[in-house]
Design an enzyme around this catalytic site. Structure first.
Site, PDB file in Angstrom:
ATOM      1  N   LYS A  74       0.836  -1.212   0.000  1.00 26.93           N
ATOM      2  CA  LYS A  74       0.000   0.000   0.000  1.00 26.93           C
ATOM      3  C   LYS A  74       0.868   1.257   0.000  1.00 26.93           C
ATOM      4  O   LYS A  74       0.653   2.174  -0.795  1.00 26.93           O
ATOM      5  CB  LYS A  74      -0.897   0.005   1.246  1.00 26.93           C
ATOM      6  CG  LYS A  74      -1.582   1.351   1.487  1.00 26.93           C
ATOM      7  CD  LYS A  74      -2.476   1.344   2.701  1.00 26.93           C
ATOM      8  CE  LYS A  74      -1.770   1.543   4.019  1.00 26.93           C
ATOM      9  NZ  LYS A  74      -1.473   2.948   4.379  1.00 26.93           N
ATOM     10  N   CYS A  83      -5.272  13.348  12.629  1.00 23.95           N
ATOM     11  CA  CYS A  83      -5.899  12.055  12.374  1.00 23.95           C
ATOM     12  C   CYS A  83      -5.832  11.221  13.649  1.00 23.95           C
ATOM     13  O   CYS A  83      -5.214  11.633  14.633  1.00 23.95           O
ATOM     14  CB  CYS A  83      -5.273  11.348  11.183  1.00 23.95           C
ATOM     15  SG  CYS A  83      -3.914  10.279  11.544  1.00 23.95           S
ATOM     16  N   ASP A 118       4.246   0.681  12.129  1.00 22.50           N
ATOM     17  CA  ASP A 118       3.101  -0.024  11.551  1.00 22.50           C
ATOM     18  C   ASP A 118       3.008  -1.485  12.006  1.00 22.50           C
ATOM     19  O   ASP A 118       2.060  -2.182  11.630  1.00 22.50           O
ATOM     20  CB  ASP A 118       3.161   0.041  10.009  1.00 22.50           C
ATOM     21  CG  ASP A 118       2.941   1.450   9.485  1.00 22.50           C
ATOM     22  OD1 ASP A 118       2.457   2.304  10.259  1.00 22.50           O
ATOM     23  OD2 ASP A 118       3.261   1.705   8.306  1.00 22.50           O
TER      24      ASP A 118
END
Ligand code: EPU
Length: 415
Positions: A22, A116, A303
């Site tokens: 991604k 965010c 991540d």
């Protein structure tokens, strides 16, 4: 809104194939803006974020053709060098259009992303870097308005930023003269981007190091590029298999991008065997919680932090998990606690005391990697876990429930 129902407690076996990355695909799609000739990308993952980026390019006037995992981009004309708030607010990576638009069109208008869930995530470095290259930038009504012809310069990033490095790297390919980026991010996705840009005629040295040098050229040409495998998807399945106490093969992986994750898996008690692009992971003995501290590549990836927390929650011993990249990336903790985990958080550090069993419950996904963490926890918990709001998962994991079923997990999507 879709949910995922997981019947946990069984070891994973079988095989899973990794999709394209991604976080490589998103900048590479924006690289299509840099040339009037076609750019063809292969191994493009079928993800919601990729679809959002395609829509963004299409509304600028780029011709986008999709066929299976191939995406062909034709940016012969860019009618509107604009990334509107409506798209940027759903996907921050839209900021990656700024550098290429400015370099190609001499102007761009890109919405400021705003905060965010995982942190503030400002884009000041993107703006500072382009300003140093000669762009005139003003921030008005929530938008970054940029114009001007870019000139090569030396720019030192205040902190390591992945998309910041990618934005300036792309912009510099068409700037006048040489740009040197210091304190650049070293993530494998940047190397993949540089490889594609080089195939398009860019002159780049040092990608993958903290000093990237780019000699601008008047124009770039078309190319075809196959996107690297997703190292975070790979790591997520490796952790799931190890945590479940199974044995399975992860195929199509880029083993060279996974050093820190493989080291931690071995510390946790898993055995890892590598054969080309296949990784066989197994865990028979005790599972040990391992301490991790996130850092820019080649350090331990932020991540993968949430997934290793799920592993530590059901392991022996105590693990100290420290998040250093984002201020608010521990939202999975409260949900893990609902499954029976024993975790204390102070600031960016979580103390995870492993428990003998987790028990299924109804939980809620809060962001992409937090969702992956809850899937892993659900797979090792006894009984049924239902994960709400899995649209987060669909942003970054291709057909996860199908891939998990291929590993003999009992997972269904509830629509
Ligand atoms: N930062 C600034 N100013 C900037 C840019 C970054 O202060 O101008 C700060 C951020 O707030 C953060 C740190 O620098 O504290 C690092 O952020 P970075 O810019 O590297 O993150 P990013 O480029 O926005 C990419 C990935 C993220 C991944 C991070 C870190 C993409 C599209 N996104 O984000 O991926 O977590 O790098 O490796 O490549 C994910 O896939 O789940 C994900 C969030």
């Amino acid at each position: 809104m879709d949910k995922l129902r997981i019947e946990g407690g069984t070891p994973l076996h079988g095989e899973v194939r990794i999709s394209g990355a991604k976080n490589a695909a998103l900048p590479l799609l924006c690289a299509g803006l840099l040339t009037a000739e076609p750019l063809t990308l292969r191994n493009v993952p079928r993800l919601n974020d990729v679809a959002t980026m395609r829509s963004l390019l299409a509304q600028m006037g780029v011709v986008v053709e999709v066929s299976g995992d191939r995406v062909a981009l034709g940016a012969a004309r860019i009618d509107w060098p604009l990334a509107p708030y409506e798209l940027v607010k759903t996907m921050r990576a839209s900021i990656l259009a700024l550098g290429p638009l400015l370099a190609r069109c001499g102007e761009a208008r890109v919405s400021l992303p705003g905060g965010c869930a995982i942190g503030l995530r400002p884009v000041d470095q993107h703006v500072k870097g382009l300003t140093a290259m000669g762009a005139e930038i003003d921030l008005e009504h929530g938008y970054i308005n940029a114009k001007g012809r870019l000139t090569g310069t030396k720019f030192v990033f205040d902190m390591v930023t992945v998309t910041g490095t990618e934005n300036l790297l792309m912009a510099a390919t068409l700037a006048r003269g040489t740009t040197v980026l210091e304190n650049a991010a070293r993530e494998p996705e940047i190397v993949d981007l540089a490889r594609c840009l080089t195939a398009m005629g860019a002159r780049i040295t040092g990608a993958g190091t903290d000093r990237i040098s780019i000699e601008g050229v008047p124009e770039l040409h078309g190319a075809a590029h196959s996107i690297m495998p997703d190292r975070i998807e790979t790591g997520t399945y490796l952790v799931a298999i190890a945590a479940s106490g199974g044995k399975a093969t992860v195929r199509g992986a880029d083993v060279t991008s996974l050093d820190s994750v493989l080291t931690k898996l071995a510390e946790a008690g898993a055995t890892v065997a590598i054969d080309g692009d296949a990784i066989v992971v197994a865990r028979q003995g005790a599972l040990r919680g391992v301490s991790v501290r996130t850092a820019p590549h080649p350090g331990f990836p932020t991540d993968m932090q949430a997934q290793f927390m799920a592993l530590a929650a059901r392991a022996e011993g105590t693990a100290v998990i420290t998040e250093t990249i984002f201020e608010n990336r521990m939202m999975h903790v409260q949900e893990l606690v609902r499954l029976g985990a024993d975790i204390e958080v102070e600031g960016g550090t979580a103390l995870v005391r492993g428990v003998a069993k987790l028990t299924g419950a109804h939980v809620m996904a809060t962001d992409l990697r937090a969702s992956a963490c809850l899937v892993i926890a659900g797979l090792v918990a006894e009984g049924e876990t239902v994960i709400d709001r899995i649209y987060h998962l669909d942003r970054g994991y291709e057909r996860m429930e199908e891939k998990l079923s291929g590993l003999s997990a009992r997972v269904t999507r509830v629509r």
